[in-house]
Write an enzyme that holds these catalytic residues in place. Structure first.
Site, PDB file in Angstrom:
ATOM      1  N   CYS A  62       0.746  -1.188  -0.083  1.00 39.87           N
ATOM      2  CA  CYS A  62       0.112   0.051  -0.161  1.00 39.87           C
ATOM      3  C   CYS A  62       0.954   1.404  -0.178  1.00 39.87           C
ATOM      4  CB  CYS A  62      -0.939  -0.038   0.956  1.00 39.87           C
ATOM      5  SG  CYS A  62      -2.010   1.519   1.270  1.00 39.87           S
ATOM      6  N   GLY A  73      -4.699  -7.019 -19.329  1.00 45.54           N
ATOM      7  CA  GLY A  73      -5.562  -7.333 -18.166  1.00 45.54           C
ATOM      8  C   GLY A  73      -6.686  -6.217 -18.039  1.00 45.54           C
ATOM      9  N   HIS A  77     -29.151  19.610  -0.548  1.00 47.59           N
ATOM     10  CA  HIS A  77     -28.953  20.060  -1.809  1.00 47.59           C
ATOM     11  C   HIS A  77     -28.051  21.248  -2.234  1.00 47.59           C
ATOM     12  CE1 HIS A  77     -30.653  21.221  -5.855  1.00 47.59           C
ATOM     13  NE2 HIS A  77     -30.673  22.354  -5.273  1.00 47.59           N
ATOM     14  N   GLU A 110      -6.786   1.336 -14.136  1.00 47.66           N
ATOM     15  CA  GLU A 110      -6.452   2.510 -13.493  1.00 47.66           C
ATOM     16  C   GLU A 110      -5.226   3.186 -14.328  1.00 47.66           C
ATOM     17  OE1 GLU A 110      -6.019   2.254  -9.206  1.00 47.66           O
ATOM     18  OE2 GLU A 110      -7.881   1.561  -8.959  1.00 47.66           O
TER      19      GLU A 110
END
Length: 465
Positions: free
Chosen positions: A47, A185, A449, A192
């Site tokens: 990571c 792939g 909103h 990404e």
């Protein structure tokens, strides 16, 4: 292990330093245990070093380039946009260095010994470490945690050894934008990087052996993602098997078998994103009696314990979804069980994830396909992002929100949010699932909103009739 060599006795040994491994040894040491943390490479695991931190840093650069080119759509005049990939790389390296330093600072804990070297088992509760600085150490402990992670799966087609094949680590070290990047792939990693480098300025071709991109997703999600990528100028080839690769001029030639026959693709760079394999070979787990599955991942029970009592595995090395947040949850389970004598389990945990293409794909729970395969009585709500006011205002109308709901009790079973900040919107639905709220709780909620999440009112109101 040579019986004449005395092993250093610890209360616990952790092998590897992924997201879970950065916390567990510290907590054990704070509780008064003597702990050894063994790491053969960089602190922080995938990571920090080659996964989330560096890739999402580069994704941010790619998105900025993409948005800059869209300036005229918003009435903003911009000049020609170009990308300095060397500068992108340096920014990425700085982010990684900062994350490593932060990790290292956590390890300054009494009772915790950081041992740099390669570990392998010599018995059920004994290991030998080939120290990075030379020599070896013998260690033993009643509790050993394997946290060694995974690495990119090597490309094994004819000619692969004759051309430079990039993987998810090495591609981030390029200092010039490839002219034509071919990506093998169509999973999360491949897409990404494919979109990232298209936005940097490369021509990109994605070659996917399966019939669809993102095969774990519903067909409509996969199709929408493919459409988004094609709209950005990426060539997407599905049901296409890579047969061989060879040098060609200053680049390479990839031969693929497609539904239309055999084709040859010319490119300057080749990225292999065909999966990952576990880092278990060097551990000599057979010496401990730890069982592996047929792909080499460590087998564990619902408490993360291996076939050997007292030996556990956490993170990607145990197989299953390879997400940092799942590794962190593994840590929470082991902490609860090892320190608090609880019986925390991986059973029935809800695992969310996001794919950091743009727009993001946020996912949690089961898909529509999974629900129907299980014979569940369901209702499906689907709302295009072009119906969400905030998405219209910001010009981010690609994608859709989709939710799967139990037809009998209204409980939310899962969702896919493919849209701007899709992961953030998905998390709201995940929280509702964690609280066992019916879908009406979201259709009737007062949501601010104009936020993107306001679309959840409309999405679930589709089921109120």
């Amino acid at each position: 292990m040579n019986g004449s060599v005395t092993a250093d006795q610890y209360d616990a040994i952790v092998i590897g330093t992924s997201q879970g491994g950065r916390f567990l040894p510290v907590d054990l040491a704070k509780a008064g245990q003597r702990v050894a943390l063994v790491e053969r490479g960089q602190l922080g695991g995938v990571c920090v070093n080659t996964g989330c931190t560096p890739t999402k840093t580069m994704v941010a650069s790619a998105r900025l380039a993409y948005q800059a080119r869209r300036g005229p759509e918003y009435g903003v005049r911009v000049g020609p946009v170009s990308v300095d990939l060397a500068a992108v790389r340096e920014r990425k390296r700085a982010m990684v260095a900062g994350a490593r330093e932060n990790y290292a600072s956590r390890l300054a804990q009494d009772g915790l010994d950081l041992i740099e070297g390669e570990a392998h088992f010599t018995g059920p509760h004994t290991i030998e470490v080939a120290l990075s600085g030379g020599g070896t150490r013998q260690l033993t402990a009643p509790v050993i945690v394997i946290d060694t992670g995974t690495r990119p799966k090597p490309l094994e087609i004819p000619g692969a050894a004759a051309v430079p094949v990039l993987d998810s680590t090495s591609i981030m070290e390029l200092d010039e934008v490839p002219e034509h990047l071919i990506v093998l792939g169509g999973g999360y990693i491949g897409l990404e990087f494919g979109q990232m480098f298209r936005r940097f300025g490369s021509s990109v071709t994605v070659v996917q052996s399966a019939a669809r991109l993102l095969m774990l997703e519903d067909d409509d999600v996969s199709d929408e993602v493919a459409g988004i990528l094609r709209d950005e100028g990426i060539t997407v080839l599905t049901s296409s098997a890579a047969l061989e690769v060879e040098p060609a001029g200053d680049g390479l030639r990839l031969t693929v078998r497609t539904a239309d026959g055999v084709e040859q693709l010319e490119g300057t760079h080749l990225l292999s994103a065909i999966g990952r394999v576990p880092n278990t070979e060097a551990l000599t787990l057979e010496a401990a009696g730890v069982r592996l599955d047929d792909r080499g991942f460590v087998e564990v029970d619902e408490y993360l314990e291996t076939s050997v009592p007292g030996v556990y595995a956490m993170g990607d090395v145990k197989g299953g979804p390879a997400f940092t947040h799942l590794s962190y949850d593994d840590y929470r389970i082991l902490r609860a069980n090892l320190l608090l004598q609880e019986k925390a389990s991986v059973r029935d945990r809800i695992v969310p994830y996001a794919v950091f293409i743009d727009p993001q794909l946020g996912r949690v729970g089961i898909t529509e396909r999974e629900a129907r395969t299980r014979g569940r009585a369901i209702r499906v709500a689907k709302l295009p992002m072009s119906a969400v006011v905030r998405a219209i205002e910001t010009g981010e109308t690609r994608g859709f929100m989709k939710a799967v709901v139990d037809a009998d009790n209204g409980q939310i079973l899962g969702c896919a949010v493919l849209g701007a900040e899709g992961g953030e919107i998905m998390t709201i639905i995940q929280v509702a699932m964690l609280g066992n709220l019916p879908h009406t709780a979201l259709s009737n909620a007062i949501l601010t909103h104009p936020l993107l999440a306001e679309g959840l009112n409309t999405l679930f109101a589709l089921l109120d009739n």
